[in-house]
Design a protein around this motif. Structure first.
Motif, mmCIF file in Angstrom:
data_model
loop_
_atom_site.group_PDB
_atom_site.id
_atom_site.type_symbol
_atom_site.label_atom_id
_atom_site.label_comp_id
_atom_site.label_asym_id
_atom_site.label_seq_id
_atom_site.Cartn_x
_atom_site.Cartn_y
_atom_site.Cartn_z
ATOM 1 N N LEU A 1 0.794 -1.284 0.216
ATOM 2 C CA LEU A 1 0.533 -0.015 -0.165
ATOM 3 C C LEU A 1 1.131 1.068 -0.023
ATOM 4 O O LEU A 1 0.678 2.325 -0.278
ATOM 5 N N MET A 2 2.293 1.286 0.947
ATOM 6 C CA MET A 2 2.415 2.500 0.647
ATOM 7 C C MET A 2 3.239 2.746 -0.767
ATOM 8 O O MET A 2 3.120 3.915 -1.540
ATOM 9 N N SER A 3 4.115 1.365 -1.767
ATOM 10 C CA SER A 3 4.406 1.914 -3.211
ATOM 11 C C SER A 3 3.146 2.465 -4.078
ATOM 12 O O SER A 3 3.529 2.796 -4.765
ATOM 13 N N ASP A 4 1.825 1.995 -3.708
ATOM 14 C CA ASP A 4 1.330 2.255 -4.458
ATOM 15 C C ASP A 4 -0.246 3.608 -3.989
ATOM 16 O O ASP A 4 -0.277 4.435 -4.920
ATOM 17 N N ALA A 5 0.778 4.267 -3.025
ATOM 18 C CA ALA A 5 0.574 5.675 -1.864
ATOM 19 C C ALA A 5 1.765 6.631 -2.981
ATOM 20 O O ALA A 5 0.750 7.368 -3.195
ATOM 21 N N PHE A 6 2.292 5.829 -3.480
ATOM 22 C CA PHE A 6 3.624 6.396 -3.549
ATOM 23 C C PHE A 6 2.971 6.569 -5.930
ATOM 24 O O PHE A 6 3.366 7.472 -6.417
ATOM 25 N N THR A 7 2.892 5.448 -5.721
ATOM 26 C CA THR A 7 2.047 5.447 -7.726
ATOM 27 C C THR A 7 0.951 6.993 -7.802
ATOM 28 O O THR A 7 1.106 7.941 -8.905
#
Lengths: 223, 148
Positions: free
Chosen positions: A32-38
């Protein structure tokens, strides 16, 4: 790397988990953290273009229709969508809590409500997209004027459809995941396992979808 | 699977279903109220029809953005339960997100600077971006019976 690793080695179960959470939940957080960056990159590029442009369409002019009630109702429909998503997030929390208490009946009921909320949100978005498309808005085509009456570029519609589309795709995935969770619950998979921790991971994903909508709603419809 | 969940050792948090339920209700009310305030501010901007000064508009938008961050906090902290995790875990998630502070400031500053430079050194662009389209065109679009 040529390291001698016994085939049976269990990396995580060797001792206590460092953060006292299960492996899957921690990895869901990092996903989810990586998705937040997307999403962050999408929204910041939108903001950059908006700051680099002399004028921008007024959301109250663009999003002002409500199915069955006609035009001139800015913010109304998107408020409905926002509340649908908040409520479905609440029912998801209740499903997770029911899982902690091993209350299968309550898990099923709240998961069903969450799925209904997700489908309702997607239906609203489908209507909104269809309506805007009808007015001539799509990728590469923007019928709306800027707030100061000058001609707008297609940046507005490109960003709108790309970002709400990407978010809508996440909602769709969330609904599919929740349906899978519902089927697994009904098949007593979690009862046999002895815990409902899988629901918790699905719940994290679903709350993240709600979280992203908080940002999308604010930057596209309010400011 | 490489590993089975059952073999994991995690300690269950102290769990009280009634208290959790109360917390959920509280957070739901907070989120709803914040959303209603945001909408009220949005309507205020809409109904003022540009009678508010640009400072006031910026102020209202700033308040809306702060409320947005408050909502994000409540969702992550309570619905996603992050507040109740171990501090080290919270840090591994929150600290990388601090990159956004730089990310947002740098890119918005860059966009604004690009706009100003272009307006200064490309007079044709500035001229073009100030030509108003006939209001009639937009009016006819609004009364288009198919626009439903």
């Amino acid at each position: 790397m040529a390291q001698a690793v016994p085939a049976e080695q269990k990396w995580w179960s060797g001792g206590k988990s460092p953060f006292n959470v299960e492996y899957g939940k921690l990895m869901m957080w990092y996903f989810l953290m990586s998705d937040a960056f997307t999403f962050g990159a999408f929204l910041i590029s939108y903001g950059t273009i908006r700051f680099a442009t002399n004028s921008w369409p007024d959301p109250n002019e663009v999003f002002q229709s409500f199915p069955g009630l006609g035009n001139g109702l800015p913010l109304m429909f998107v408020s409905l969508m926002t509340f649908i998503l908040i409520i479905s997030s609440v029912t998801m929390v209740l499903a997770v809590q029911a899982g902690h208490a091993m209350d299968k009946k309550s898990v099923v009921r709240n998961l069903v409500l969450t799925i209904i909320g997700g489908i309702a949100f997607l239906s609203c978005q489908a209507w909104e997209w269809a309506h805007l498309h009808h007015e001539g808005a799509w990728w590469g085509s923007n019928p709306f004027l800027n707030i100061d009456g000058t001609k707008a570029t297609t940046n507005f519609t490109n960003f709108f459809f790309t970002i709400t589309g990407f978010h809508g795709f996440h909602v769709f995935s969330g609904v599919v995941i929740n349906i899978i969770m519902l089927i697994m619950t009904l098949n007593n998979v979690f009862e046999r396992k002895g815990h409902y921790l899988m629901i918790e991971k699905a719940g994290l994903y679903w709350h993240f979808v709600d979280l992203v909508w908080v940002f999308v709603f604010t930057v596209f419809y309010l400011v | 699977m490489h590993q089975d969940d059952n073999t994991e050792i995690t300690f269950h948090h102290e769990y009280d279903r009634e208290a959790s339920k109360k917390e959920v209700i509280k957070i739901t009310v907070i989120l709803s109220v914040i959303t209603l305030v945001e909408l009220a501010l949005g309507f205020w901007m809409y109904l003022s029809h540009g009678n508010l000064g640009s400072f006031m508009i910026t102020l209202i938008k700033g308040v809306i953005l702060i409320l947005m961050l408050a909502k994000a906090f409540y969702i992550v902290a309570y619905f996603m339960h992050l507040k109740h995790e171990l501090k080290n875990m919270i840090m591994t998630i929150v600290v990388p997100l601090l990159l956004f502070v730089w990310f947002i400031i740098a890119f918005l500053y860059e966009g604004n600077s690009y706009k100003n430079l272009k307006n200064t050194y490309d007079p044709y662009h500035k001229e073009q971006s100030e030509i108003k389209v006939e209001k009639k065109e937009q009016g006819s679009k609004e009364h288009d019976p198919q626009a439903h």
